[in-house]
Design an enzyme around this catalytic site. Structure first.
Site, PDB file in Angstrom:
ATOM      1  N   GLU A  90       0.828  -1.205   0.000  1.00 19.97           N
ATOM      2  CA  GLU A  90       0.000   0.000   0.000  1.00 19.97           C
ATOM      3  C   GLU A  90       0.863   1.256   0.000  1.00 19.97           C
ATOM      4  OE1 GLU A  90      -4.074   1.972   1.486  1.00 19.97           O
ATOM      5  OE2 GLU A  90      -3.643  -0.127   1.923  1.00 19.97           O
ATOM      6  N   HIS A 129      -3.865   0.641 -14.246  1.00 24.71           N
ATOM      7  CA  HIS A 129      -4.786   1.673 -14.746  1.00 24.71           C
ATOM      8  C   HIS A 129      -4.533   2.969 -13.984  1.00 24.71           C
ATOM      9  CE1 HIS A 129      -8.497   3.708 -15.905  1.00 24.71           C
ATOM     10  NE2 HIS A 129      -8.763   3.879 -14.626  1.00 24.71           N
ATOM     11  N   GLY A 175      -6.458   6.305 -14.132  1.00 24.27           N
ATOM     12  CA  GLY A 175      -7.522   7.169 -14.616  1.00 24.27           C
ATOM     13  C   GLY A 175      -7.597   8.476 -13.851  1.00 24.27           C
ATOM     14  N   HIS A 204       0.079 -14.317  -0.479  1.00 26.53           N
ATOM     15  CA  HIS A 204       1.391 -14.605   0.102  1.00 26.53           C
ATOM     16  C   HIS A 204       1.851 -15.942  -0.443  1.00 26.53           C
ATOM     17  CE1 HIS A 204       0.571 -11.169   2.580  1.00 26.53           C
ATOM     18  NE2 HIS A 204      -0.564 -11.718   2.937  1.00 26.53           N
ATOM     19  N   ILE A 205       2.963 -15.916  -1.173  1.00 27.93           N
ATOM     20  CA  ILE A 205       3.403 -17.073  -1.950  1.00 27.93           C
ATOM     21  C   ILE A 205       4.568 -17.809  -1.314  1.00 27.93           C
ATOM     22  CG2 ILE A 205       4.386 -17.712  -4.202  1.00 27.93           C
ATOM     23  CD1 ILE A 205       2.740 -15.242  -5.262  1.00 27.93           C
ATOM     24  N   ARG A 206       5.481 -17.074  -0.705  1.00 29.20           N
ATOM     25  CA  ARG A 206       6.693 -17.682  -0.140  1.00 29.20           C
ATOM     26  C   ARG A 206       7.016 -17.011   1.178  1.00 29.20           C
ATOM     27  NH1 ARG A 206      10.892 -20.435  -2.308  1.00 29.20           N
ATOM     28  NH2 ARG A 206      10.093 -20.128  -4.408  1.00 29.20           N
ATOM     29  N   ALA A 207       7.386 -17.809   2.167  1.00 27.66           N
ATOM     30  CA  ALA A 207       7.771 -17.276   3.475  1.00 27.66           C
ATOM     31  C   ALA A 207       9.170 -16.670   3.399  1.00 27.66           C
ATOM     32  CB  ALA A 207       7.748 -18.385   4.519  1.00 27.66           C
ATOM     33  N   GLY A 217      -6.356   4.830  -0.598  1.00 24.90           N
ATOM     34  CA  GLY A 217      -6.625   3.444  -0.930  1.00 24.90           C
ATOM     35  C   GLY A 217      -8.092   3.104  -0.749  1.00 24.90           C
ATOM     36  N   ARG A 265     -10.081   9.426 -11.924  1.00 19.02           N
ATOM     37  CA  ARG A 265     -10.727   9.269 -10.616  1.00 19.02           C
ATOM     38  C   ARG A 265     -10.299   8.012  -9.871  1.00 19.02           C
ATOM     39  NH1 ARG A 265     -15.945  11.713 -12.857  1.00 19.02           N
ATOM     40  NH2 ARG A 265     -15.702  13.841 -12.110  1.00 19.02           N
TER      41      ARG A 265
END
EC number: 3.1.2.28
Length: 136
Positions: free
Chosen positions: A63, A106, A108, A89-92, A82, A110
């Site tokens: 973020e 994207h 834009g 989460h794929i790998r420790a 935000g 707005r």
């Protein structure tokens, strides 16, 4: 180049003073024509109780990158907030520094959508995240 504001990663790091980003030692390390990168330590500040990188810390990094990238795509008094974030989460990761790479999906007037990938020190994908922002 997608950026509408002129800056450097050193100037961006100065903006982190006194924030959660400073507390977690998130550092911007690269600003290219179409991406923003930052690193974050994997240590006592970002671990969960079992000694692994906390998923929430990965989301903070994601973020942070997406919101700042969004801000850099605005002009004048515009700000970015935000709206939604998700993360897989794929790998420790147990130690070192992770590196987040943020690219636009994207941008834009707005709303914006950002893809953030987080890698360990060996360049392996650890987390992939998508952030949707609103321009206000």
């Amino acid at each position: 180049m997608i950026w509408r504001r002129q800056t450097t990663h050193d100037a961006l790091n100065a903006m982190n003073e006194g924030t959660m980003m400073a507390l977690l030692d998130i550092r911007y390390v690269a600003l290219t024509d179409d991406s923003l990168e930052a690193t974050m330590p994997v240590d006592h500040r970002t671990h969960q109780p079992f000694g692994l990188l906390h998923g929430g810390a990965s989301v903070v990094l994601a973020e942070t990158l997406g919101s700042m990238a969004g801000y850099l795509c605005t002009e004048g008094d515009q700000k970015v907030v935000g709206l939604e974030i998700n993360a897989n989460h794929i790998r420790a990761v147990r130690s070192g520094r992770v590196r987040g790479v943020c690219k636009a999906i994207h941008t834009g007037r707005r709303s914006q959508v950002w893809q953030i990938e987080i890698f360990d020190e060996e360049g392996r994908l650890c987390c992939t995240s998508r952030l949707t922002t609103a321009v206000i």
